[in-house]
Design a protein around this motif. Structure first.
Motif, PDB file in Angstrom:
ATOM      1  N   GLU A   8       3.791   9.636  -4.833  1.00 50.92           N
ATOM      2  CA  GLU A   8       5.164   9.516  -5.320  1.00 50.92           C
ATOM      3  C   GLU A   8       5.281   8.487  -6.436  1.00 50.92           C
ATOM      4  O   GLU A   8       6.174   8.564  -7.278  1.00 50.92           O
ATOM      5  N   GLU A   9       4.398   7.484  -6.409  1.00 48.17           N
ATOM      6  CA  GLU A   9       4.363   6.452  -7.443  1.00 48.17           C
ATOM      7  C   GLU A   9       2.945   6.371  -7.990  1.00 48.17           C
ATOM      8  O   GLU A   9       2.025   6.958  -7.419  1.00 48.17           O
ATOM      9  N   VAL A  43       2.291   1.551   3.405  1.00 47.70           N
ATOM     10  CA  VAL A  43       1.837   1.894   2.056  1.00 47.70           C
ATOM     11  C   VAL A  43       0.524   2.662   2.142  1.00 47.70           C
ATOM     12  O   VAL A  43      -0.364   2.308   2.927  1.00 47.70           O
ATOM     13  N   ARG A  65       5.335   4.259   1.290  1.00 43.89           N
ATOM     14  CA  ARG A  65       5.120   4.482  -0.135  1.00 43.89           C
ATOM     15  C   ARG A  65       3.723   5.052  -0.350  1.00 43.89           C
ATOM     16  O   ARG A  65       2.751   4.586   0.261  1.00 43.89           O
ATOM     17  N   THR A  66       3.615   6.058  -1.189  1.00 37.36           N
ATOM     18  CA  THR A  66       2.310   6.616  -1.547  1.00 37.36           C
ATOM     19  C   THR A  66       2.096   6.351  -3.030  1.00 37.36           C
ATOM     20  O   THR A  66       2.820   6.855  -3.874  1.00 37.36           O
ATOM     21  N   ILE A  67       1.097   5.524  -3.315  1.00 30.68           N
ATOM     22  CA  ILE A  67       0.875   5.034  -4.675  1.00 30.68           C
ATOM     23  C   ILE A  67      -0.505   5.476  -5.159  1.00 30.68           C
ATOM     24  O   ILE A  67      -1.527   5.151  -4.545  1.00 30.68           O
ATOM     25  N   SER A  87      10.009  -1.038   2.128  1.00 31.55           N
ATOM     26  CA  SER A  87      10.902   0.037   2.521  1.00 31.55           C
ATOM     27  C   SER A  87      10.454   0.632   3.843  1.00 31.55           C
ATOM     28  O   SER A  87       9.272   0.630   4.181  1.00 31.55           O
TER      29      SER A  87
END
Length: 271
Positions: free
Chosen positions: A139-140, A118, A6-8, A2
């Motif tokens: 967020e994830e 990421v 992304r923050t995992i 995306s």
């Protein structure tokens, strides 16, 4: 990937289940696929991520100096020489635990976001303030556990907290799987764990002595094309994170020995 970074969060209910090892190997695997990846060590009490990545001797500044304004983010981020797409923001002094707040973690992540695709956040094990601070910036999440009753019970508490904070999606990695013990019902089965935690299975990692060897060397298994079972599992987890449809193997199939495979070949008839 995306266009939105992304923050995992990589988290676990208890220590010693392979959380930091997963973060290091997943970071290397994603970066090796061309994904601009940052790994953030939010485990300020133990701060071992730099050791597992072999970057401990290159640290000059940490997240602590970034937050205090002593240095710029670019000065604190340590780029991996062998994997240019991977950067580490090391944890600061353990005393940061006394004053660090959720807003501080959010600020760090917002600073990193424009530079990467990421961010993997290595959270402290458990459900104390350190975990809550790290989770505030995510967020994830990926919850990692071993197929042991105590580890799964602790992981269930973490899942509850993640859900209460609105973190979604949350996926599961099952570590140190021993197919023979599962088959003999000496260890919780995969379906037992997924049913208890009510999480989708992102991957399972077999018990593999090469993990210990690589950890001691500071060379993640995914770094040099190692073909051990654990290395392949980590790579497949990275691919699934990127959206590739790769089936998670059935432990009963993984337990099939060499003789069984030879027997299958001998039983095949060519007409």
């Amino acid at each position: 990937m995306s266009s939105t970074p992304r923050t995992i969060l990589i988290c676990s209910g208890k220590g010693g289940v392979g959380k930091t090892t997963l973060t290091a190997n997943l970071g290397i695997a994603l970066a090796g696929e061309g994904v601009r990846t940052a790994v953030l060590d939010a485990d300020f009490g133990l701060r071992n991520l730099d050791l597992l990545l072999g970057l401990e001797n290159r640290i000059v500044y940490t997240a602590q100096e970034v937050l205090s304004g002593t240095c710029r983010l670019e000065q604190a981020m340590v780029k991996h020489k062998q994997v240019p797409n991977l950067s580490l923001l090391p944890a600061g002094n353990p005393r940061m635990l006394d004053w660090l707040k959720p807003d501080d973690m959010k600020r760090i992540v917002e600073l990193i976001k424009p530079q990467v695709d990421v961010i993997l956040i290595d959270a402290p094990a458990g459900i104390e303030d350190g975990f809550r601070n790290a989770a505030a910036a995510a967020e994830e999440a990926i919850v990692i556990t071993t197929p042991e009753v105590s580890a799964v019970r602790d992981a269930d508490r973490v899942v509850g907290l993640l859900q209460s904070q609105g973190i979604s999606p949350v996926a599961l990695v099952l570590n140190r799987v021993r197919p023979k013990m599962m088959a003999n019902q000496e260890m919780l089965g995969v379906s037992d764990v997924t049913d208890i935690l009510a999480l989708p299975l992102l991957g399972l990692v077999l018990e593999d002595e090469q993990v210990i060897v690589s950890t001691n060397k500071g060379e993640p298994l995914t770094l040099n094309g190692t073909r051990s079972p654990a290395a392949q599992a980590y790579r497949n987890i990275a691919k699934r994170l990127r959206g590739e449809e790769i089936p998670v193997p059935d432990p009963s199939e993984l337990n099939r020995g060499f003789r069984a495979r030879v027997r299958d070949l001998m039983n095949k008839r060519i007409f």
